[in-house]
Design an enzyme around this catalytic site. Structure first.
Site, PDB file in Angstrom:
ATOM      1  N   THR A 185       0.827  -1.073   0.085  1.00 27.09           N
ATOM      2  CA  THR A 185      -0.002  -0.124   0.018  1.00 27.09           C
ATOM      3  C   THR A 185       0.972   1.294   0.024  1.00 27.09           C
ATOM      4  O   THR A 185       2.148   1.117   0.537  1.00 27.09           O
ATOM      5  CB  THR A 185      -0.742   0.029   1.102  1.00 27.09           C
ATOM      6  OG1 THR A 185       0.044   0.087   2.458  1.00 27.09           O
ATOM      7  CG2 THR A 185      -2.084  -1.284   1.232  1.00 27.09           C
ATOM      8  N   GLU A 330      -6.052  -3.756  -0.848  1.00 29.92           N
ATOM      9  CA  GLU A 330      -6.223  -4.806  -0.062  1.00 29.92           C
ATOM     10  C   GLU A 330      -7.268  -5.743  -0.793  1.00 29.92           C
ATOM     11  O   GLU A 330      -7.713  -6.614  -0.232  1.00 29.92           O
ATOM     12  CB  GLU A 330      -6.662  -4.139   1.406  1.00 29.92           C
ATOM     13  CG  GLU A 330      -5.712  -3.907   2.176  1.00 29.92           C
ATOM     14  CD  GLU A 330      -5.468  -2.311   1.980  1.00 29.92           C
ATOM     15  OE1 GLU A 330      -5.650  -1.835   1.151  1.00 29.92           O
ATOM     16  OE2 GLU A 330      -4.791  -1.864   2.965  1.00 29.92           O
ATOM     17  N   LYS A 438     -15.245  16.420  11.718  1.00 28.25           N
ATOM     18  CA  LYS A 438     -16.391  16.269  12.971  1.00 28.25           C
ATOM     19  C   LYS A 438     -16.873  17.581  13.536  1.00 28.25           C
ATOM     20  O   LYS A 438     -16.151  18.265  14.272  1.00 28.25           O
ATOM     21  CB  LYS A 438     -15.776  15.398  13.716  1.00 28.25           C
ATOM     22  CG  LYS A 438     -15.628  13.866  13.439  1.00 28.25           C
ATOM     23  CD  LYS A 438     -15.359  12.964  14.464  1.00 28.25           C
ATOM     24  CE  LYS A 438     -15.453  11.452  13.711  1.00 28.25           C
ATOM     25  NZ  LYS A 438     -14.357  10.621  14.265  1.00 28.25           N
ATOM     26  N   TRP A 443     -20.829  14.400  11.236  1.00 27.80           N
ATOM     27  CA  TRP A 443     -19.729  14.309  10.178  1.00 27.80           C
ATOM     28  C   TRP A 443     -20.100  15.015   8.869  1.00 27.80           C
ATOM     29  O   TRP A 443     -21.090  14.832   8.355  1.00 27.80           O
ATOM     30  CB  TRP A 443     -19.914  12.605   9.862  1.00 27.80           C
ATOM     31  CG  TRP A 443     -19.304  11.722  10.887  1.00 27.80           C
ATOM     32  CD1 TRP A 443     -18.562  12.167  12.146  1.00 27.80           C
ATOM     33  CD2 TRP A 443     -18.876  10.610  10.709  1.00 27.80           C
ATOM     34  NE1 TRP A 443     -18.191  11.148  12.844  1.00 27.80           N
ATOM     35  CE2 TRP A 443     -18.404  10.003  11.896  1.00 27.80           C
ATOM     36  CE3 TRP A 443     -19.093   9.396   9.803  1.00 27.80           C
ATOM     37  CZ2 TRP A 443     -18.059   8.679  12.023  1.00 27.80           C
ATOM     38  CZ3 TRP A 443     -18.883   8.043  10.067  1.00 27.80           C
ATOM     39  CH2 TRP A 443     -18.219   7.703  11.254  1.00 27.80           C
TER      40      TRP A 443
HETATM   41  P1  AMP Z   1      -5.205   2.148  -2.841  1.00 27.48           P
HETATM   42  O1  AMP Z   1      -5.250   1.119  -2.023  1.00 27.48           O
HETATM   43  O2  AMP Z   1      -4.075   3.230  -2.841  1.00 27.48           O
HETATM   44  O3  AMP Z   1      -5.937   1.914  -4.089  1.00 27.48           O
HETATM   45  O4  AMP Z   1      -6.371   3.059  -2.103  1.00 27.48           O
HETATM   46  C1  AMP Z   1      -7.602   2.873  -1.644  1.00 27.48           C
HETATM   47  C2  AMP Z   1      -8.405   3.818  -1.556  1.00 27.48           C
HETATM   48  O5  AMP Z   1      -8.722   4.881  -2.408  1.00 27.48           O
HETATM   49  C3  AMP Z   1      -9.905   3.664  -0.795  1.00 27.48           C
HETATM   50  O6  AMP Z   1     -10.066   3.089   0.355  1.00 27.48           O
HETATM   51  C4  AMP Z   1     -10.631   4.872  -1.021  1.00 27.48           C
HETATM   52  O7  AMP Z   1     -10.421   5.667   0.074  1.00 27.48           O
HETATM   53  C5  AMP Z   1      -9.862   5.587  -2.353  1.00 27.48           C
HETATM   54  N1  AMP Z   1     -10.730   5.286  -3.388  1.00 27.48           N
HETATM   55  C6  AMP Z   1     -10.503   4.478  -4.264  1.00 27.48           C
HETATM   56  N2  AMP Z   1     -11.423   4.440  -5.271  1.00 27.48           N
HETATM   57  C7  AMP Z   1     -12.359   5.720  -5.051  1.00 27.48           C
HETATM   58  C8  AMP Z   1     -13.282   6.245  -5.565  1.00 27.48           C
HETATM   59  N3  AMP Z   1     -13.855   5.699  -6.705  1.00 27.48           N
HETATM   60  N4  AMP Z   1     -13.901   7.080  -4.806  1.00 27.48           N
HETATM   61  C9  AMP Z   1     -13.425   7.743  -3.678  1.00 27.48           C
HETATM   62  N5  AMP Z   1     -12.479   6.983  -3.089  1.00 27.48           N
HETATM   63  C10 AMP Z   1     -11.640   6.138  -3.617  1.00 27.48           C
END
Ligand code: AMP
Length: 540
Positions: A185, A330, A438, A443
């Site tokens: 990540t 993940e 918050k 929220w």
């Molecule tokens: P990553 O593991 O780097 O791909 O990041 C995953 C995170 O990216 C998710 O938990 C979200 O917070 C954000 N994310 C991915 N796709 C979207 C989406 N379409 N809209 C908003 N947030 C997103």
């Protein structure tokens, strides 16, 4: 009663074997790091993948060994995906944008045995070499004419190694739960954490995610994954495209608007996938050059929220439909997809626009729920907002070599996202739980405010963070990068946004910044913004 269906294991090798046999001449086209365009069919790809498998075996790579790649989206990276996994080893795709310190950390944490790298990344790997004791060999992904002469300790040359080997190789069949890939990540806080994929999780996601309701590729499509192969397996496209015989176009290092447009135009790309920042660059290029998207039918936006600005530009100006996907490293990564309906809709209808901006419906196989702070499961009523949790066969149960519990006591993975789900099953992310504002116990969704701000004609990019407030503890502070050549007033932007969000979410202040800090996968680094505005105080 257990019946007698064949107990064949789900193997990644079966996807490329299928493509080579069934769609042998369907093209895989790449812009290479040497600046040329390379093209071949799936049958020839398989032949090179088998040569590569023989090479890996010759260098002692066995089941469970980690083989790292530091590379752009090209045919060579594609070959590594299949050869490494299909012999039972683990393809560890490293994100070069993590920076030298974190790349060094993941190389050591994974204990990589071989490292394959593009010529672009020669300085990065040369500097890290003495700090990566487990790495036995470095292989530069090019031919002899372009190989760096001065790589410390020397590097093998990819094309020479392949040319020297046979293309005969029998793929082993092993337990489908065997690891095939590893992706860390991006870790905006702390060290990156590794997620290990399996043959089973990868093949299942390719099957389920590629139905017409979700990503939906076919042999009539030409797909260009802009999303990097070092960012969650380019969202599975290297598996789903061969599975259905789609033409595959790799952009190589050419990720700017002009280079992407050139590939889309020349190769007649019909569908492309990437993060919003990439689309903003492409749209800016189209705007200033007057170029069109003649063949594109759909773009899939994911990795961060789709904005109204991107949705409208593609659909209204360029006649390209927009889908949105949500997922995580993940989750391999596919969780939900919001596919556009068959008929064009009126985006001026607020209900239509609101639904189009949602993250979408679950890919079958993924289950989701939202829970309150107190752990109570909340209804799918489109109103209740809670922590989004998921489970399914391509969602991780534990991080690689990482002690501690990854799942909730009842077996769900908490995504760290905050969302609501409507009665039709459309999920909408309102925030990351750590970014949520918050305000007096309520929220506030920062994504809503950001989307509203980005629809202002003078705004190039926007992000919202919480600023300290004497009465409400936290209130939204809107940070804006001006569009080139524009000079909007802060109060005008604030009033524009005020009209488009709920009263609670009206930003208290607007500040301009020169540049948006972006992380390794193109997402806004709110941690940086919070540091920049740590002492910012709003007045009551
Ligand atoms: P990553 O593991 O780097 O791909 O990041 C995953 C995170 O990216 C998710 O938990 C979200 O917070 C954000 N994310 C991915 N796709 C979207 C989406 N379409 N809209 C908003 N947030 C997103």
């Amino acid at each position: 009663m257990i019946e007698h269906m064949m107990d064949r294991q789900l193997m990644i090798s079966s996807l490329i074997e299928h493509a080579a046999q069934t769609y042998s001449d369907q093209e895989v086209v790449s812009r290479t790091c040497e600046g040329t365009i390379h093209r071949y069919g799936y049958a020839e790809a398989l032949s090179r993948i088998k040569r590569l498998a023989n090479m890996l075996k010759d260098y002692g790579v066995g089941e469970g060994d980690r083989v790292a790649t530091v590379a752009w989206n090209t045919h060579r990276h594609f070959e590594l995906y299949y050869a490494v996994s299909s012999i039972g080893a683990i393809c560890h795709t490293i994100n070069p944008r993590l920076g030298p310190q974190q790349v060094g950390y993941v190389l050591n944490h994974a204990e990589d045995k071989l490292v394959f790298f593009d010529i672009t990344f020669t300085p990065l790997l040369a500097a890290l070499r003495e700090h990566a004791p487990t790495v036995e060999r470095y292989i530069v992904m090019t031919d002899a004419a372009h190989a760096p002469a001065d790589f410390p300790g020397g590097a093998l040359v990819y094309e020479d190694e392949l040319a020297a080997r046979s293309d005969s190789f029998e793929w082993p069949i092993f337990d489908e739960r065997t690891a095939c890939g590893l992706c860390y990540t991006s870790g905006t806080t702390g060290d990156p954490k590794g997620v290990v994929y399996t043959h089973r999780s990868t093949v299942l996601m390719a099957y389920a995610g590629n139905s017409p309701e979700y990503v939906g590729l076919s042999s009539r499509d030409c797909v260009l994954p802009v999303v990097p192969m070092f960012h969650v397996n380019a969202w599975g496209v290297p598996y789903s495209a061969p599975m259905c015989g789609a033409k595959l176009v790799f952009p190589g290092p050419g990720m700017d608007g002009a280079s992407l447009h050139e590939m889309m135009d020349k190769e007649k790309v019909t569908i492309s996938l990437g993060v919003p920042t990439v689309w903003l660059n492409l749209l800016a290029y189209l705007e200033q050059s007057g170029a069109r998207l003649d063949h594109m039918k759909m773009t899939l936006v994911g990795g961060a929220a789709l904005s109204e600005q991107i949705l409208r530009a593609f659909e209204e100006k360029y006649d390209v439909r927009v889908a949105q996907g949500w997922g995580m490293t993940e989750m391999s990564p596919l969780g939900t997809v919001n596919r556009p309906p068959a008929e064009r809709e009126d985006l001026d209808d607020p209900a239509v626009l609101a639904r189009r901006l949602k993250q979408g419906r679950c890919v079958p196989g993924v289950e989701m729920r939202i829970v309150s702070e107190a752990g109570k499961v909340l209804p799918w009523d489109g109103q209740s907002v809670g922590h989004l949790q998921v489970r399914g066969p391509w969602i991780t149960g534990a991080y690689f070599r990482h002690p501690g519990d990854t799942l909730t006591a009842d077996g769900w993975f908490d995504t760290g996202d905050v969302a609501n789900i409507d009665p039709d099953g459309f999920m909408q992310i309102t925030d990351r739980s750590k970014d949520v504002i918050k305000s007096g116990g309520e929220w506030i969704s920062t994504i809503d405010i950001e989307n509203a701000a980005m629809s202002h004609p003078d705004v190039a990019h926007a992000a919202v963070i919480a600023a300290q407030h004497p009465k409400w503890q936290e209130r939204p502070l809107l940070l804006v990068v001006r569009r080139k050549g524009a000079d909007p007033m802060a109060e005008d932007v604030r009033l524009f946004v005020k009209e488009r969000v709920s009263r609670l979410a009206e930003p208290d202040a607007v500040e301009f910044i020169d540049e948006m800090p972006l992380g390794a996968t193109g997402k806004v680094l709110k941690t940086e913004l919070r540091k920049m505005f740590a002492d910012y105080l709003l007045s009551a």
